[in-house]
Each structure stands twice: as C-alpha cells, then as structure tokens.
Design an enzyme around this catalytic site. Structure first.
Site, PDB file in Angstrom:
ATOM      1  CB  CYS A 240      -0.949   0.088   1.241  1.00 63.26           C
ATOM      2  SG  CYS A 240      -2.337   1.222   0.957  1.00 63.26           S
TER       3      CYS A 240
ATOM      4  CG  HIS B  15      -3.987  -3.349   2.895  1.00 63.82           C
ATOM      5  ND1 HIS B  15      -2.811  -3.001   3.772  1.00 63.82           N
ATOM      6  CD2 HIS B  15      -4.589  -2.171   2.499  1.00 63.82           C
ATOM      7  CE1 HIS B  15      -2.768  -1.647   3.775  1.00 63.82           C
ATOM      8  NE2 HIS B  15      -3.963  -1.173   3.151  1.00 63.82           N
TER       9      HIS B  15
ATOM     10  CD  GLU C 266      -1.269  -5.771   4.927  1.00 67.54           C
ATOM     11  OE1 GLU C 266      -1.177  -4.560   5.487  1.00 67.54           O
ATOM     12  OE2 GLU C 266      -1.452  -6.271   3.948  1.00 67.54           O
TER      13      GLU C 266
END
Length: 254
Positions: free
Chosen positions: A121, A221, A223
C-alpha cells in the site's frame, strides 16, 4: 516453520507506533502490521519491527543495515514535497515527513545493494516516490476503498490482473486474483526502471516491480484478515526466493 530461512533477518518498517488522535485507525493498522510480522515468523524469518517516524533517517538506515529483506507496510499519505505535490488536496491525511525520508532512503539503499524489498500500500507509493515517480493525490470511486464507513469496513474486495511475465505472477501462481484494498492515492508517473505489474478493473496500477532489482510493490493489503489465505505467505516466499538468489549470486562471485 521453514528452517531454511531461520535466522535470516526481515525488517518490517511501519510509519509510527503511536496515533493518540486516531485510536481506531491506529488499531486497524496494528492488526495489519502484526499479521505481516506473525506470518513472516511462521515462515522462519527472524523479524525486527521498526517505526520510521520514531527514529531519525540515519538511525533507521543503521538499524536496518544487516537486513536480508525488507517490508515497508501501510499508513498515512506521503508528504507531498517528496514527489513535487502540493498540500491541501482532497482526503489528505496526517503526514510523517521523518518516516517518509527514512523509508525513501531505505528503498534507494535496497536498490543499490540488491536487498529484496516488498512494499504494501503506502510501501508501494514509497518505492515509486523514492525512484522519482509521482502520485495521483486522490481517487474517490469506491473501487479501491469503501467510502464513508467505519474504519473496520474500509477494506473493499476487487479483482486485479497481473502481468503474465511479472515476478509477482510467478510468486502468486496466477494472473487474475482477488485483493483487499483501502487507498485513496495511486501511482501516476512511474519511477525510474519501474514497470506496472498489475492493474485494477479501472486501469489503475495496482502493483509495480523494478526491471532488474528484487523490488516489488502491491497497492493492496495481502495482510488483511479477509484476503485470500495464502496471498501474504506467497509474497513472503517470493522475498525468501529473492534472498536465496542474491545469496547464491554472492557466493558464486566470491
């Protein structure tokens, strides 16, 4: 745990350890960043986590000098002066100029040394700015993040098409993927020797890679809790493969 990579050092570089004025946002960022650390440790990396705003740029470089690989994670907008932009744009967030300067220096050193680097990001945007690229300061179309919702609902799912010949496609094993994103800025002009490695359905760049160095940035993202379960693990495995290739090249040259 992958014993092959035990004791290989991965440094996860975030923006700051404290946002007392924005506790909900800070809590969300901590969930995401902690996932990167946990998954890397599971994969066998020895992980160090550093907040770039909490040290000087020189100290950040010193503390990351022995890193075998780097991950620069998400956070606030980059201070506009680093890419020739102006303040006062729509959706502008807080800025951490010290973190920006330190992370930009990290990218430039990673390029010079061949250190594998993944940007997530904001990390993608740092890569682009560090290599002379610019940013679109605001997009507001609902594709790249949910608008006017609580922070826990800001991430939005959308498709991404990867360049078939990209390192990213090789790491993820496919060219069409689903991602979770939450950003209002995007790459405008690509930095030196960077190429687009993925695009969103609206044509905007969603990932970039360096033409020759082991540097990759994803605008989404991996994650995030609702991301495909293996996405972050595959990206971390890609970093490990780049580290092994670098180590092998070094041993052959010795």
């Amino acid at each position: 745990m992958n014993e092959e990579f035990t004791n290989r050092m991965l440094v996860v570089v975030e923006v700051t350890t404290a946002r007392p004025d924005r506790p909900a946002y800070h809590a969300k960022v901590q969930v995401l960043n902690s996932r990167v650390v946990a998954d890397a440790e599971t994969a066998g990396w020895a992980v160090i986590r550093i907040a770039a705003a909490d040290v000087t740029p020189a100290e950040l470089l010193r503390r990351t000098a022995d890193a075998d690989a780097l991950v620069i994670v998400g956070g606030e907008d980059i201070t506009p002066r680093f890419y020739g932009g102006s303040a006062g744009y729509e959706g502008e967030t807080a800025h951490f100029a010290t973190a920006d300067e330190g992370q930009i220096a990290l990218v430039q050193r990673a390029l010079a040394l061949g250190t594998p680097l993944l940007g997530i990001c904001r990390g993608l945007q740092i890569i682009n700015v560090a290599l002379g690229g610019t940013l679109v300061q605001h997009i507001d179309d609902g594709i790249h993040k949910n608008i006017d919702v609580p922070i826990d609902q800001i991430l939005v799912a959308h498709g991404v098409s990867l360049a078939a010949d990209s390192t990213l496609a090789s790491s993820l094993g496919r060219v069409d993927i689903s991602v979770q994103s939450a950003h209002h800025q995007i790459v405008d002009r690509l930095g030196a020797n960077l190429v687009a490695a993925a695009h969103a359905p609206d044509g905007l760049i969603e990932a970039l890679e360096h033409e020759s160095a082991p540097i990759t940035g994803v605008q989404w993202h991996p994650e995030a809790p609702d991301s495909p379960a293996d996405q972050l693990a595959l990206l971390l495995a890609g970093l490990a493969a780049q580290h092994s290739a670098r180590a092998l090249a070094g041993s052959l040259a010795a």
